[in-house]
Write a protein that holds these residues in place. Structure first.
Motif, PDB file in Angstrom:
ATOM      1  N   LEU A  24       0.835  -1.205   0.000  1.00 59.54           N
ATOM      2  CA  LEU A  24       0.000   0.000   0.000  1.00 59.54           C
ATOM      3  C   LEU A  24       0.870   1.255   0.000  1.00 59.54           C
ATOM      4  O   LEU A  24       0.627   2.207  -0.730  1.00 59.54           O
ATOM      5  N   LEU A  25       1.910   1.220   0.836  1.00 61.58           N
ATOM      6  CA  LEU A  25       2.749   2.409   0.975  1.00 61.58           C
ATOM      7  C   LEU A  25       3.673   2.606  -0.217  1.00 61.58           C
ATOM      8  O   LEU A  25       4.181   3.697  -0.445  1.00 61.58           O
ATOM      9  N   ASP A  27       2.796   1.717  -3.429  1.00 59.79           N
ATOM     10  CA  ASP A  27       2.047   1.768  -4.673  1.00 59.79           C
ATOM     11  C   ASP A  27       2.144   0.475  -5.479  1.00 59.79           C
ATOM     12  O   ASP A  27       2.359   0.480  -6.675  1.00 59.79           O
ATOM     13  N   GLY A  30      -1.839  -1.815  -7.420  1.00 63.13           N
ATOM     14  CA  GLY A  30      -2.564  -1.591  -8.670  1.00 63.13           C
ATOM     15  C   GLY A  30      -3.315  -0.278  -8.695  1.00 63.13           C
ATOM     16  O   GLY A  30      -3.112   0.600  -7.859  1.00 63.13           O
ATOM     17  N   ALA A  31      -4.220  -0.182  -9.666  1.00 64.04           N
ATOM     18  CA  ALA A  31      -4.895   1.087  -9.936  1.00 64.04           C
ATOM     19  C   ALA A  31      -5.898   1.442  -8.850  1.00 64.04           C
ATOM     20  O   ALA A  31      -6.183   2.598  -8.614  1.00 64.04           O
ATOM     21  N   ASN A  32      -6.444   0.441  -8.191  1.00 66.45           N
ATOM     22  CA  ASN A  32      -7.482   0.687  -7.194  1.00 66.45           C
ATOM     23  C   ASN A  32      -7.072   0.025  -5.874  1.00 66.45           C
ATOM     24  O   ASN A  32      -7.587  -1.024  -5.490  1.00 66.45           O
ATOM     25  N   PRO A  33      -6.108   0.655  -5.182  1.00 65.07           N
ATOM     26  CA  PRO A  33      -5.506  -0.001  -4.014  1.00 65.07           C
ATOM     27  C   PRO A  33      -6.513  -0.297  -2.903  1.00 65.07           C
ATOM     28  O   PRO A  33      -6.350  -1.286  -2.189  1.00 65.07           O
ATOM     29  N   ILE A  34      -7.539   0.523  -2.782  1.00 69.77           N
ATOM     30  CA  ILE A  34      -8.469   0.308  -1.683  1.00 69.77           C
ATOM     31  C   ILE A  34      -9.330  -0.922  -1.950  1.00 69.77           C
ATOM     32  O   ILE A  34      -9.568  -1.741  -1.066  1.00 69.77           O
ATOM     33  N   GLU A  35      -9.730  -1.079  -3.186  1.00 69.93           N
ATOM     34  CA  GLU A  35     -10.429  -2.305  -3.566  1.00 69.93           C
ATOM     35  C   GLU A  35      -9.526  -3.522  -3.344  1.00 69.93           C
ATOM     36  O   GLU A  35      -9.959  -4.547  -2.789  1.00 69.93           O
ATOM     37  N   ARG A  39     -10.304  -6.635  -0.847  1.00 69.52           N
ATOM     38  CA  ARG A  39     -10.395  -8.008  -1.343  1.00 69.52           C
ATOM     39  C   ARG A  39      -9.386  -8.919  -0.691  1.00 69.52           C
ATOM     40  O   ARG A  39      -9.716 -10.042  -0.292  1.00 69.52           O
ATOM     41  N   TRP A  91     -13.788   3.067   6.681  1.00 68.26           N
ATOM     42  CA  TRP A  91     -13.008   4.280   6.544  1.00 68.26           C
ATOM     43  C   TRP A  91     -12.739   4.610   5.076  1.00 68.26           C
ATOM     44  O   TRP A  91     -13.216   5.613   4.542  1.00 68.26           O
ATOM     45  N   LEU A  92     -12.014   3.753   4.396  1.00 69.04           N
ATOM     46  CA  LEU A  92     -11.528   4.107   3.064  1.00 69.04           C
ATOM     47  C   LEU A  92     -12.597   3.985   1.992  1.00 69.04           C
ATOM     48  O   LEU A  92     -12.491   4.581   0.930  1.00 69.04           O
ATOM     49  N   ASP A  93     -13.615   3.175   2.256  1.00 67.46           N
ATOM     50  CA  ASP A  93     -14.664   3.007   1.254  1.00 67.46           C
ATOM     51  C   ASP A  93     -15.819   3.980   1.511  1.00 67.46           C
ATOM     52  O   ASP A  93     -16.305   4.632   0.607  1.00 67.46           O
ATOM     53  N   VAL A 162     -19.926 -11.184  -6.097  1.00 70.11           N
ATOM     54  CA  VAL A 162     -19.352 -11.257  -7.444  1.00 70.11           C
ATOM     55  C   VAL A 162     -20.435 -10.950  -8.474  1.00 70.11           C
ATOM     56  O   VAL A 162     -21.612 -11.224  -8.258  1.00 70.11           O
ATOM     57  N   LYS A 163     -19.982 -10.390  -9.603  1.00 74.25           N
ATOM     58  CA  LYS A 163     -20.943  -9.975 -10.611  1.00 74.25           C
ATOM     59  C   LYS A 163     -21.408 -11.159 -11.450  1.00 74.25           C
ATOM     60  O   LYS A 163     -22.572 -11.287 -11.749  1.00 74.25           O
TER      61      LYS A 163
END
Ligand code: HEM
Lengths: 211, 314
Positions: A24-25, A27, A30-35, A39, A91-93, A162-163
């Protein structure tokens, strides 16, 4: 129990969280670190819950005593990961938007089920101490049957979020079913006896071969 | 994006140009030899790179918001034909053969037939359109597409009065598209637009992004971009365009009709049955932002839907 087993497992359980903090720190998520964080911690919670359920069959099948002594630690690590998972969400979401969180819990079945799983896990974590075990006596065993309910809810939570591609939750569902089957009397009898007699005959063969 | 960096520290606009420039150069060096010819018909790849970069006009329909980094636009994709993980398309799409490519035009029109990509593209001048893209999953990007209005393409084939909808199909070839070896969706991927949506000036046929040909994971060689609808409406790697009278059934409608409707307009007030659509995370941002009606294109497109109940026609 061999002295090294428990500390080793302890450190191993910390590895995913250490990696996540590092990634996380720096980088690396990936593009969507919070997701990615949500996960990863969700999956590690589920893995640890299932791992916890492996301990009893392992002891019965192999005749080892140590798996049972890892059970509490694995369960507590599952709780550790679900706490990160939930905090990430709160928090992040959602950024502590309690109205939105409340609506999510009420209206989104996958969140409802996840939240229920978390709520049921809390008393298990709280009553995991030896003192609590003694105090609760037979009720402790009863309470801790929730350890079967929580992973089931976890699988359902995954399934519902899941979709279209249910392959991953399906794998976890099958593992869960397998672990439950191993507790089913007809299976335990055969599985346990079978494996243990194999061990005995193995030993027998080895001693036959040795001079 | 490191967690410790917040939006107020560094504006994406401060960091984008440099990295974009680097990425763009790398992309052109690596990718254009392969894709330039496919992009611009007979042109050599060297010509293609200068033409696509310098000859482009930026459409006034563009947003001036900070653009999402090239590595994220091309590394974080939903393209189930190459796997359901976000990193799968970038990893697996190299097996797609985008040249030769042809597009079949069918149905209610005067000039049906199978056309080579070169024939499809030849008469059109490309322009740059910087659009917001909002995924149904709750994230968004800003992408500088290269393309031309779908309306211009449609007019060439002279649809008849019966053509009330346009239906699009993605290539179906499990050999090239490894994700199609598993029935996650019913292949081929199908999408559709009402004729007036298809003819709307915002509706784009894209052949490139960030000044160069579309990377395969982004739907090479030709894809649709409908910026006021959820991303899945913008069908990729198109091989068929059909003019039809009846409303098409899209791949997602077939998969889960109670979750995905025909229109799929971005709408913060209508939640997906399983999650809210009121906010989104712009890739690269730390904080979430409010989702805008029709993804911020309400002024241009809201009139297409006057009198319609958007809760029912989700
Ligand atoms: C024991 C409890 C829980 C378990 C075992 C669990 C497990 C999981 C798993 C396996 C995933 C999917 C990971 C993936 O897609 O690879 C997930 C995702 C998620 N979980 Fe949980 N979870 C639990 C509790 C919760 C709670 C309490 C919340 C929030 C109230 C929550 C919110 C979410 C969210 C928002 C996602 C991500 C959805 C997405 O990215 O589309 N979970 N969880």
């Amino acid at each position: 129990m061999k002295l090294w087993i428990k500390p080793t497992v302890f450190v191993l359980c910390l590895v995913p969280s250490a990696w996540l903090v590092f990634a996380l720190l720096t980088d690396r998520l990936g593009a969507n670190p919070i997701e990615a964080l949500t996960r990863e911690t969700g999956e590690w919670t589920l893995r640890l819950l299932l791992l916890t359920l492996c301990m009893t069959p392992l002891r019965k099948a192999a005749g080892w005593g140590w798996p049972i002594r890892l059970r509490r630690m694995l369960g507590l690590f599952a709780f550790f990961y679900v706490c990160i998972h939930l905090s990430t969400y709160l928090w992040l979401d959602q950024f502590f938007d309690w109205g939105e969180i409340g609506r999510d819990i009420l209206k989104r079945p996958f969140i409802t089920v996840g939240m229920l799983a978390f709520v049921l896990l809390v008393p298990l974590a709280v009553t995991s101490t030896n003192a609590m075990m003694r105090r609760l006596g037979r009720n402790w065993t009863r309470l801790h049957r929730l350890a079967y309910v929580v992973p089931a809810l976890g699988v359902l939570h995954f399934w519902w979020l899941v979709k279209a591609d249910v392959r991953e939750p399906l794998v976890y569902a099958l593992l869960f079913v397998l672990l439950m089957l191993l507790r089913w009397k007809p299976v335990t009898l055969r599985f346990g006896r079978g494996l243990r007699s194999d061990r005995v005959s193995d030993r027998g063969q080895i001693s036959n071969l040795s001079p | 994006m490191p967690l410790i960096r917040t939006t107020s520290d560094i504006q994406p606009s401060e960091i984008t140009p440099e990295s974009v420039y680097r990425e763009r150069r790398r992309f052109m060096q690596a990718g254009l030899a392969l894709s330039g010819a496919a992009l611009l018909g007979g042109m050599s790849s060297a010509q293609a790179s200068t033409v696509t970069l310098k000859g482009l006009t930026r459409s006034p329909l563009s947003t001036d918001e900070a653009q999402t980094e090239y590595k994220d636009v091309t590394g974080y994709n939903n393209f189930y034909e190459f796997g359901t993980g976000k990193e799968d398309p970038a990893a697996n799409a190299h097996t797609l053969r985008t040249s030769p490519w042809s597009v079949t035009i069918e149905g209610e029109c005067a000039k049906p037939g199978t056309y080579t990509l070169e024939d499809i593209l030849k008469p059109h001048a490309f322009e740059e359109r910087i659009y917001r893209l909002r995924c149904v999953e709750g994230w968004s990007m800003v992408i500088p597409w290269i393309g031309f209005p779908l309306a211009d393409l449609i007019k060439r084939f002279e649809p008849t009065g019966n053509a009330r909808f346009v239906e699009f199909e993605t290539l179906h070839d499990p050999e090239q598209m490894s994700g199609q070896r598993w029935p996650v969706l019913q292949w081929p991927y199908v999408e559709g637009l009402r004729m007036d949506e298809a003819m709307h000036p915002l509706t784009l046929m894209a052949v490139g992004l960030y000044g160069a040909a579309l990377p395969k994971q982004n739907g090479a060689p030709i894809r649709l971009v409908v910026p006021w609808k959820y991303g899945f409406k913008s069908i990729k790697s198109i091989v068929k365009i059909r003019f039809v009278e009846q409303q098409p059934v899209s791949a997602w409608m077939r998969a889960t009709p109670e979750e995905y409707g025909f229109y799929s307009n971005v709408n913060p007030e209508v939640a997906h049955p399983r999650w809210s659509q009121s906010t989104e995370r712009r890739i690269g941002d730390f904080l979430k932002r409010k989702t805008l009606m029709f993804n911020g294109y309400a002024d241009q497109v809201a009139s297409l839907y006057t009198g319609m109940d958007l809760r029912k026609n989700y």
